[in-house]
Design a protein around this motif. Structure first.
Motif, PDB file in Angstrom:
ATOM      1  N   HIS A   9       5.157   1.618   3.451  1.00  0.00           N
ATOM      2  CA  HIS A   9       5.730   2.927   3.255  1.00  0.00           C
ATOM      3  C   HIS A   9       4.382   3.705   2.649  1.00  0.00           C
ATOM      4  CE1 HIS A   9       9.877   2.675   4.818  1.00  0.00           C
ATOM      5  NE2 HIS A   9       9.508   1.137   4.333  1.00  0.00           N
ATOM      6  N   LEU A  10       3.243   3.534   3.113  1.00  0.00           N
ATOM      7  CA  LEU A  10       2.044   4.092   2.358  1.00  0.00           C
ATOM      8  C   LEU A  10       2.269   5.864   2.258  1.00  0.00           C
ATOM      9  CD1 LEU A  10      -0.848   2.223   4.011  1.00  0.00           C
ATOM     10  CD2 LEU A  10      -0.065   2.097   1.580  1.00  0.00           C
ATOM     11  N   GLU A  11       2.063   6.166   1.285  1.00  0.00           N
ATOM     12  CA  GLU A  11       1.661   7.765   0.715  1.00  0.00           C
ATOM     13  C   GLU A  11       1.169   8.010  -0.352  1.00  0.00           C
ATOM     14  OE1 GLU A  11       5.760   9.203  -0.226  1.00  0.00           O
ATOM     15  OE2 GLU A  11       6.543   7.596  -1.073  1.00  0.00           O
ATOM     16  N   GLU A  12       0.790   8.951  -0.580  1.00  0.00           N
ATOM     17  CA  GLU A  12      -0.235   9.434  -1.775  1.00  0.00           C
ATOM     18  C   GLU A  12       0.198   9.509  -3.065  1.00  0.00           C
ATOM     19  OE1 GLU A  12      -3.189  12.630  -1.426  1.00  0.00           O
ATOM     20  OE2 GLU A  12      -2.034  13.188   0.316  1.00  0.00           O
ATOM     21  N   GLY A  13       1.625   9.289  -3.018  1.00  0.00           N
ATOM     22  CA  GLY A  13       2.651   9.426  -4.124  1.00  0.00           C
ATOM     23  C   GLY A  13       2.581   7.854  -4.843  1.00  0.00           C
ATOM     24  N   THR A  18      -0.967   1.434  -2.422  1.00  0.00           N
ATOM     25  CA  THR A  18      -2.410   1.870  -1.499  1.00  0.00           C
ATOM     26  C   THR A  18      -3.340   0.798  -2.264  1.00  0.00           C
ATOM     27  OG1 THR A  18      -1.661   4.242  -1.317  1.00  0.00           O
ATOM     28  CG2 THR A  18      -4.036   3.451  -0.919  1.00  0.00           C
ATOM     29  N   ARG A  19      -3.576   0.689  -3.530  1.00  0.00           N
ATOM     30  CA  ARG A  19      -4.575  -0.213  -3.974  1.00  0.00           C
ATOM     31  C   ARG A  19      -4.310  -1.487  -3.699  1.00  0.00           C
ATOM     32  NH1 ARG A  19      -4.172   3.116  -8.617  1.00  0.00           N
ATOM     33  NH2 ARG A  19      -2.479   1.468  -9.530  1.00  0.00           N
ATOM     34  N   ALA A  20      -3.233  -1.797  -3.670  1.00  0.00           N
ATOM     35  CA  ALA A  20      -2.584  -3.312  -3.191  1.00  0.00           C
ATOM     36  C   ALA A  20      -3.151  -3.658  -2.057  1.00  0.00           C
ATOM     37  CB  ALA A  20      -1.298  -3.610  -3.523  1.00  0.00           C
ATOM     38  N   PHE A  21      -2.807  -2.653  -0.926  1.00  0.00           N
ATOM     39  CA  PHE A  21      -3.269  -2.932   0.417  1.00  0.00           C
ATOM     40  C   PHE A  21      -4.712  -3.072   0.564  1.00  0.00           C
ATOM     41  CE2 PHE A  21      -4.091  -0.618   4.592  1.00  0.00           C
ATOM     42  CZ  PHE A  21      -4.018  -1.586   5.402  1.00  0.00           C
ATOM     43  N   ASN A  26      -9.759  -6.138   1.411  1.00  0.00           N
ATOM     44  CA  ASN A  26     -11.132  -6.357   1.076  1.00  0.00           C
ATOM     45  C   ASN A  26     -11.125  -7.922   0.719  1.00  0.00           C
ATOM     46  OD1 ASN A  26     -12.204  -3.853   1.386  1.00  0.00           O
ATOM     47  ND2 ASN A  26     -11.404  -3.300  -0.370  1.00  0.00           N
ATOM     48  N   GLY A  27      -9.898  -8.615   0.575  1.00  0.00           N
ATOM     49  CA  GLY A  27      -9.912  -9.786   0.058  1.00  0.00           C
ATOM     50  C   GLY A  27      -9.569 -10.890   1.229  1.00  0.00           C
ATOM     51  N   PHE A 237       3.602 -10.905  -4.246  1.00  0.00           N
ATOM     52  CA  PHE A 237       2.320 -10.938  -4.993  1.00  0.00           C
ATOM     53  C   PHE A 237       2.647  -9.705  -5.889  1.00  0.00           C
ATOM     54  CE2 PHE A 237       0.969  -9.171  -1.093  1.00  0.00           C
ATOM     55  CZ  PHE A 237       0.558  -8.054  -1.368  1.00  0.00           C
ATOM     56  N   ALA A 238       2.315  -9.874  -7.348  1.00  0.00           N
ATOM     57  CA  ALA A 238       2.413  -8.389  -8.110  1.00  0.00           C
ATOM     58  C   ALA A 238       1.320  -7.380  -7.780  1.00  0.00           C
ATOM     59  CB  ALA A 238       2.280  -8.882  -9.407  1.00  0.00           C
ATOM     60  N   PHE A 239       1.675  -6.341  -8.003  1.00  0.00           N
ATOM     61  CA  PHE A 239       0.625  -5.132  -8.292  1.00  0.00           C
ATOM     62  C   PHE A 239      -0.226  -5.172  -9.306  1.00  0.00           C
ATOM     63  CE2 PHE A 239       3.783  -2.664  -5.260  1.00  0.00           C
ATOM     64  CZ  PHE A 239       3.563  -3.169  -4.182  1.00  0.00           C
ATOM     65  N   GLU A 240      -1.558  -4.985  -9.206  1.00  0.00           N
ATOM     66  CA  GLU A 240      -2.272  -5.051 -10.264  1.00  0.00           C
ATOM     67  C   GLU A 240      -1.975  -3.558 -10.951  1.00  0.00           C
ATOM     68  OE1 GLU A 240      -5.721  -6.377 -10.846  1.00  0.00           O
ATOM     69  OE2 GLU A 240      -5.304  -8.082  -9.290  1.00  0.00           O
TER      70      GLU A 240
END
Length: 241
Positions: A9-13, A18-21, A26-27, A237-240
């Motif tokens: 459910h990606l969204e700017e809010g 988004t960072r986790a994705f 990148n990983g 997994f937890a979000f950073e």
């Protein structure tokens, strides 16, 4: 190694999601053979011609992953069923039909978003058939952008309100539908999202024990399914911070 995710459910809010994705891209995904996204990738999608700068940045991130050698597959969800071939071409991903049978570890596996399994929600199923009709999709894609934005907001608001009012068993999969579609597709493993109820369920297909793996939504934590030589591994997994 193959990775499957669903219901971001990606969204700017929600910059945490988004960072986790992007961290995943990148990983771990960078070394994967394939990444499958089984629907509701975006919170809303009103057309490839209406991509926001945020959505374009996600598209570019997928393209970078695809160019690195990881194959990317995308399936429609109930929130982003208007994603088209334009987005997929730009992102370097392949649009999968819902349902699709693929081969993992030499075994046929059925992939679905999961909303079509919720057959007891008759009102939703009627709406789904209407919205996915080719003529309806053609009309929606040719509406003015402002109208599409208003319609998307209205549909999301009504969906949330109706979901809160419905019994839990109505918005979950219909138990009888699961073995039916698995037998029809000739598989012993079904993977889907949509219900936001991550789990691995045993399914009886005649005298055979099969499995239904439900991917979790990305809200309080992230979820993914890793498939490798040792089998199927559902993990959170937890979000950073």
């Amino acid at each position: 190694m193959i990775l499957l995710i669903s219901d971001l459910h990606l969204e700017e809010g929600r910059p945490d999601i988004t960072r986790a994705f992007l961290d995943l891209l990148n990983g771990r995904a960078r070394g994967a053979e394939s990444l499958y996204i089984l629907g509701d990738f975006f919170e809303a999608w009103i057309g490839d011609d209406a991509m926001s700068p945020f959505q374009r940045s996600i598209c570019q991130a997928l393209r970078i992953l695809s160019d690195s050698g990881t194959r990317v597959f995308l399936m429609h969800g109930n929130r982003d069923f208007m994603i088209g071939h334009g987005f997929c071409k730009a992102a370097g991903c392949t649009l999968l039909k819902d349902p699709s049978v693929v081969n993992f570890n030499g075994e046929p596996v059925l992939l679905m978003h999961g909303d079509s399994l919720c057959t007891r929600d008759e009102a939703y199923m009627r709406m789904r058939r209407y919205l996915r009709h080719p003529l309806t999709l053609w009309v929606l894609r040719h509406l003015p952008l402002s109208t599409r934005h208003k319609l998307a907001r209205k549909l999301r608001s009504e969906s949330r309100a109706q979901t809160r009012m419905k019994a839990n068993d109505i918005v979950d999969v219909t138990p009888e539908e699961v073995p039916r579609v698995m037998n029809e597709s000739g598989v012993k493993t079904l993977i889907h999202g949509h219900t936001h109820r991550p789990a691995v369920h045993q399914v009886q297909l005649g005298g055979t024990t099969a499995q239904r793996i439900v991917l979790g939504d990305w809200d309080r934590e992230g979820w993914l399914l890793q498939i490798d030589g040792s089998g199927f591994h559902l993990e959170s997994f937890a979000f950073e911070a």
